[in-house]
Write an enzyme that holds these catalytic residues in place. Sequence first.
Site, PDB file in Angstrom:
ATOM      1  CG  HIS A 127      -3.434  -5.802 -10.786  1.00  0.00           C
ATOM      2  ND1 HIS A 127      -3.007  -5.382 -12.022  1.00  0.00           N
ATOM      3  CD2 HIS A 127      -4.545  -5.073 -10.510  1.00  0.00           C
ATOM      4  CE1 HIS A 127      -3.832  -4.445 -12.470  1.00  0.00           C
ATOM      5  NE2 HIS A 127      -4.765  -4.237 -11.568  1.00  0.00           N
ATOM      6  CG  ASP A 203       1.589  -5.180  -7.230  1.00  0.00           C
ATOM      7  OD1 ASP A 203       1.434  -4.077  -6.663  1.00  0.00           O
ATOM      8  OD2 ASP A 203       0.784  -5.634  -8.063  1.00  0.00           O
ATOM      9  CD  GLN A 206      -4.908  -2.080  -4.044  1.00  0.00           C
ATOM     10  OE1 GLN A 206      -5.281  -1.326  -3.152  1.00  0.00           O
ATOM     11  NE2 GLN A 206      -5.458  -2.055  -5.247  1.00  0.00           N
ATOM     12  CE  LYS A 229      -3.960   0.563  -7.705  1.00  0.00           C
ATOM     13  NZ  LYS A 229      -5.274   0.410  -8.298  1.00  0.00           N
ATOM     14  CB  CYS A 371      -6.915  -5.998 -13.131  1.00  0.00           C
ATOM     15  SG  CYS A 371      -7.684  -4.691 -14.065  1.00  0.00           S
TER      16      CYS A 371
HETATM   17  C1  LIG Z   1      -2.237  -4.977  -6.606  1.00  0.00           C
HETATM   18  C2  LIG Z   1      -2.221  -4.075  -7.815  1.00  0.00           C
HETATM   19  N1  LIG Z   1      -1.153  -4.100  -8.620  1.00  0.00           N
HETATM   20  C3  LIG Z   1      -1.073  -3.326  -9.715  1.00  0.00           C
HETATM   21  C4  LIG Z   1      -2.105  -2.477 -10.054  1.00  0.00           C
HETATM   22  C5  LIG Z   1      -1.967  -1.645 -11.294  1.00  0.00           C
HETATM   23  O1  LIG Z   1      -1.911  -0.293 -10.980  1.00  0.00           O
HETATM   24  P1  LIG Z   1      -1.732   0.804 -12.138  1.00  0.00           P
HETATM   25  O2  LIG Z   1      -2.938   0.653 -13.016  1.00  0.00           O
HETATM   26  O3  LIG Z   1      -1.702   2.090 -11.418  1.00  0.00           O
HETATM   27  O4  LIG Z   1      -0.478   0.482 -12.853  1.00  0.00           O
HETATM   28  C6  LIG Z   1      -3.237  -2.423  -9.259  1.00  0.00           C
HETATM   29  C7  LIG Z   1      -4.371  -1.549  -9.635  1.00  0.00           C
HETATM   30  O5  LIG Z   1      -5.526  -1.878  -9.474  1.00  0.00           O
HETATM   31  C8  LIG Z   1      -3.305  -3.249  -8.099  1.00  0.00           C
HETATM   32  O6  LIG Z   1      -4.374  -3.251  -7.317  1.00  0.00           O
END
Ligand SMILES: Cc1ncc(COP(=O)(O)O)c(C=O)c1O
Length: 414
Positions: A127, A203, A206, A229, A371
């Site tokens: 992401h 990260d 998910q 999430k 993203c």
């Molecule tokens: C794999 C992953 N990392 C990071 C993020 C970023 O999350 P946040 O916008 O809550 O910081 C997302 C959000 O879509 C994501 O799917």
Amino acid sequence: MADKDALDVARIQADFPILKRQVHGKRLVYLDSASSSQKPIQVLDAMDRVYRESYANVHRGVYTIAEETTAAYEQARGKVAKLLGAAGTTEIVFTKNITEAINLVAYTWARANLREGDAIVVTEMEHHANIVPWHILAAERGIQLRWIPLASDYWLDTSKLDELLDGAKLLAVTAASNGGATNPPGRGGPAAAPAAGALVLVDAAQAVPHFPVDVQAWGADFVGFTGHKMLGPSGIGGLWARAELLEAMPPFLGGGEMIREVTKEGFLPNELPWKFEAGTMPIAEAIGLGAAVDYLTGLGLDAVRAHEKALTSTALDRLTERFGDRLRIDGPRDVEVRGGTISMVLEGIHAHDVAQVVDEEGVCVRASHHCAKPLMRVLQVPATVRASLYVYNDEDDVDVLVEALAKAEQFFAR
Ligand SMILES: Cc1ncc(COP(=O)(O)O)c(C=O)c1O
């Protein structure tokens, strides 16, 4: 319930007030939890209660309601620590989301430890939250970004991992892709990094909502998560890191609460984890996150995973039966190695057009690059339609999705 460990989805649905509403005269079918999940009444009530009954700032007042709120805020941290398998609450830093958690690592640990010529390894399935902070650092410090490529089976191609990790200071990798690819920690990517001398940032945005996570078993050094999430409110997320790393890292943001002492000459940072929590934090949100953790652990993360696996399998079968080759579905077919995020391209129809038509049927899907533009480039699509399944989804939702996609196909065939 026939199976005592299975999720009682009808009962779960009753906990989510938003699922009672209609859109365009149709039942709301929410299939965008990978973007942000809905919230159960238990989370809404916990937040409502704190504002109605005991709201005050935390770690400041000695009066009763301030102490109650502080206790609830710290209990939420304890719940998160237990959920992630942390060694203690000092290892959990609250941030506003995972994006801020990764930036915290980039602005503190990385800037204190990385020099020109050092390398950071990322993957093509990240992401933007786990790419852009490293791009900013790379540009500022002359640091090299190395990329683990996506393999044809949507796993990472780790054939050159040793070479990529040679001399690298950090491996920053997702625990579960949000764009249809798969779950790298299952295949030894992070495990290989400590051996090569690099720290590992995972990260887990998910991952934490969908399957049991044990940060220590991952062998990770930093793990980020995001509350919205995982049935919690927006505005709260966090970072797990080993306490000795957090101790050695300089503070991130400066201000109230992150200090032990301030003089005209300087300051002494506070103890962990408050050293990284400057200013008034998202108090009700942290308490709401604690309620979300209770809710998820009440369901059981193994049961959540089993439910998603079964429903994803049904969805993949029904979508393939109905659309055949006209619908491209990214990601592996084997539900053992994928999550419930289904990224699709309906032949000849732009993702945004599909999303608009299915909205008429009450179906919420995401149409976007999610993203993850480098991943989209590898998959050679500008955008996909993404349906993501969670604890409140059932087979009826899958059927509504299939029919709604069929309507979109018919509409644009005209
Ligand atoms: C794999 C992953 N990392 C990071 C993020 C970023 O999350 P946040 O916008 O809550 O910081 C997302 C959000 O879509 C994501 O799917």
